[in-house]
Design an enzyme around this catalytic site. Structure first.
Site, PDB file in Angstrom:
ATOM      1  N   GLU B  60      12.886  14.184  -0.901  1.00  0.00           N
ATOM      2  CA  GLU B  60      11.795  14.335   0.069  1.00  0.00           C
ATOM      3  C   GLU B  60      11.961  15.588   0.916  1.00  0.00           C
ATOM      4  OE1 GLU B  60      13.176  11.435  -0.664  1.00  0.00           O
ATOM      5  OE2 GLU B  60      11.465  10.287  -1.407  1.00  0.00           O
ATOM      6  N   HIS B 127       8.284  -0.301   2.314  1.00  0.00           N
ATOM      7  CA  HIS B 127       7.086   0.121   1.584  1.00  0.00           C
ATOM      8  C   HIS B 127       5.819  -0.305   2.320  1.00  0.00           C
ATOM      9  CE1 HIS B 127      10.110   0.263  -1.619  1.00  0.00           C
ATOM     10  NE2 HIS B 127       9.312   1.074  -2.267  1.00  0.00           N
TER      11      HIS B 127
END
Lengths: 347, 324
Positions: B60, B127
């Site tokens: 990321e 999530h």
């Protein structure tokens, strides 16, 4: 892909082959003197209370910075760090603007928004560092990605200290660069101390350049006090990247000759180590080579040194005459305006 | 004009922009060959090639930093975090580099970061989050939270055009559940203009993202009680439409601020504080906030239902306000 130890550069012939003429050599000497001169003058200004915050120098790293910058092409880009003032100098950032930045003036490259060596002029292909080292390393990889996407023959140079090489940013950036064979050159300034932390507490490989193999590209260790060797290795790596040969990791070994910043007397560095590396001072070393091998004349040397002195005197005057930023502009630039896009630095 | 899902609107909008501007590239994990974990970029790699639709390593930091560097060189990267939750790994690059580079160095960073966010389907603690307030707090970043398919497309186009780093929160629970008419042609929706999702006179309900639908359903129940609730969809948090909110509050005199993110330090606190500062004399009741409680997002459906504000919770809060 074993790591290679770069040989020192000796003869004038080798230097010529590396693409440097006499004017280039004197230019390198001049940039080395300007770099050290700005930091020495800056240190005095700091002690006089004219520089707020803290003050960082790169004494001992001048040859490494100037050597790499001299090898960069005009359209190449880079993200130099706090020991790499010489990169800005060699790419043409005027010393008075650097000093104005130190003093928090409106004419510094960050217009008083950021301090000390957190500066760059994007028009010169350089982009200002942040304190979170080496955050600009993967950013430089992104620049190289843009060059690859547009199929431009340009190279990005990403700097990193040996201390910051421990951070994930270095790993993620180098891994991506290896995977995509991007036109980027990594320069690790290994000055042996991350603030007070010695290398044996920072990494467990023999050379940081050994890590290059893990990312699928070449590593090379160079003596960072030998400006000509640094130049030659950087030139090789940059041109290789330009030709599509992918990244190279250059580990440039020096000693940080002062503390982390001016407040730090570096008591933790053994005195003998300072003495040993003082004998290998990069500027004295190059001056000796210019005198002995390139037969630099007294006139040539005087012209360079006097020119640098004049430049620095004028630069301090001009920086001190620069206004402080207007507090009413405090919020200017938090957000960029549409018309600022597609300015020359993008090209 | 065609009826599209929220997901299709984002996908079509992005494809349309990539067709007209070669500087736009997509980068993220599994965005190419696989078409994205949610298939937003399905078919993009075939159309635009592997160097404009970049499958990135699981990095990321390198994705956001790479987008930043590419933007500095003139590209217009649209990067994707596979889940908004993973943006924590790239925090430094948004907050330390992208948000501050223009202020310090004068160089704009025109990047869009697409962030599939939100809960409602047992995604669990990693999530399901809505981390918009963390970034709304950082000067230099813009924060966008579309609720409708038409807004999702128009705001995405504006985000790509914008000269700054824009965090584009796409609510996953809206992806395939919400459909609406979306113009075929290119259009933008300016940042900082709230949308009246339902007009009303008695209570102002300020919200954004998936909570717009929860709010609307609750407002429908209040209408049966004879209480008229105005549902304002902020659309963007940075900048946010203070004037529209304050106008509505001055008219209705009662206000509920609702969000799916957790309560403490949530963006609702900023809205509530602004209302208290600017419209105190117009209030007939204390400003109410309704948000998820201060806990990680739980996995088990029964726990998650207790965590995310439900229609019944909103109805109860509105009724309390109505009775005040």
């Amino acid at each position: 892909m074993a790591v290679r130890n770069a040989e020192p550069v000796g003869s004038l012939q080798e230097v010529k082959e590396a693409g440097l003429d006499r004017e280039d050599l004197l230019g390198i000497y001049r940039n080395l003197l300007i770099t050290r001169g700005i930091e020495e003058r800056g240190h005095i200004l700091y002690k006089q209370g004219k520089i707020p915050g803290s003050f960082y120098t790169g004494r001992g790293n001048e040859a490494s910075a100037v050597g790499v910058a001299t090898a960069m092409g005009p359209n190449d880009v880079g993200t130099p760090l706090q020991r790499d003032l010489g990169v800005h100098v060699a790419r043409g950032l005027e010393p008075w603007r650097i000093l104005a930045q130190y003093m928090g003036r409106a004419d510094g490259p960050t217009r008083g928004r950021d301090g000390n060596i957190h500066l760059a002029d994007a028009r010169l292909g350089l982009h200002a560092m942040v304190s979170h080292l080496p955050a600009m390393l993967p950013v430089a990889v992104g620049m190289a990605l843009a060059f690859r996407i547009r199929e431009e023959r340009r190279v990005a140079v990403a700097w990193c200290g040996e201390g910051a090489a421990a951070r994930g940013d270095a790993h993620e950036g180098m891994n991506l660069a290896g995977v995509r064979r991007l036109p980027v050159v990594f320069v690790i300034d290994n000055n042996q101390w991350a603030y007070s932390t010695p290398t044996y507490l920072e990494y467990a490989v023999e050379h940081l350049a050994d890590r290059a193999a893990a990312y699928g590209f070449d590593g090379v260790v160079v003596d960072g006090t030998d400006v000509l060797a640094v130049y030659r290795e950087a030139k090789r790596a940059i041109e290789k990247a330009r030709e599509g040969g992918g990244p190279t990791l250059i580990e440039s070994v020096t000693l940080r000759m002062e503390g982390h910043a001016v407040h730090d007397d570096a008591f933790y560095v053994p005195k003998e180590l300072f003495e040993e590396w003082a004998r290998r001072d990069p500027i004295e070393r190059f001056r000796g080579w210019l005198r002995d091998v390139a037969q630099m004349t007294d006139e040539e040397e005087d012209e360079v040194t006097n020119g640098v002195k004049r430049l620095l005197n004028e630069s301090i005057e001009r920086a001190e005459a620069s206004p402080l930023p207007d507090p009413s502009t405090l919020l200017d630039g938090v957000f960029a305006a549409q018309e600022e896009l597609d300015t020359p630095h993008h090209k | 004009m065609a009826e599209k899902t929220y997901l299709q609107a984002i996908s079509d909008g992005l494809r349309q922009e990539m067709r007209r501007d070669a500087r736009i590239c997509v980068m993220g994990e599994d965005v190419g060959l696989y078409g994205g974990a949610f298939k937003v970029t399905n078919g993009f790699q075939e159309e635009f090639g592997a160097w404009r639709v970049l499958d990135m390593p699981l990095s990321e930091t390198a994705i956001v930093a790479g987008a930043t560097g590419a933007a500095l060189m003139g590209l217009r990267p649209v990067a994707e975090m596979q889940f908004a939750d993973f943006v924590s790994c790239a925090w430094d690059h948004l907050v330390t580099v992208a948000a501050k580079q223009h202020y310090r160095a004068g160089t704009p960073i025109p990047i869009v970061l697409r962030l599939p966010s939100g809960g409602g389907f047992s995604g669990g603690p990693f999530h399901s989050q809505n981390p918009e307030s963390s970034f709304a707090h950082i000067p230099g970043l813009k924060v966008v939270c579309p609720a409708t398919p038409a807004d999702a497309k128009g705001l995405l186009v504006s985000a790509i055009e914008d000269a700054n780093p824009v965090l584009f929160f796409e609510h996953k629970h809206l992806y395939r559940r919400i459909k609406g008419d979306v113009p075929d042609e290119r259009y933008t929706i300016p940042f900082g203009q709230a949308r009246v999702h339902r007009a009303g006179d008695d209570i102002t309900l300020v919200t954004w993202g998936a909570m717009v639908y929860t709010a609307d359903e609750a407002a429908g129940r209040l209408a049966e009680d004879g209480v008229s609730v105005e549902v304002l969809d902020l659309r963007t948090l940075i900048p946010w439409d203070r004037e529209r909110v304050l106008d509505s509050v001055r008219r209705c005199s009662k206000v509920l601020v609702l969000h799916e993110d957790t309560r403490t330090g949530g963006f609702g606190a900023e809205i509530a504080a602004t209302i208290a500062e600017e419209s105190f004399e117009h209030l007939d009741a204390p400003v109410r906030r309704l948000a998820a409680p201060d806990s990680p997002v739980p996995f088990s459906p029964v726990l998650e239902k207790a965590f995310i504000p439900q229609v019944d919770d909103v109805v109860a809060a509105l009724r309390e306000l109505a009775a005040y």
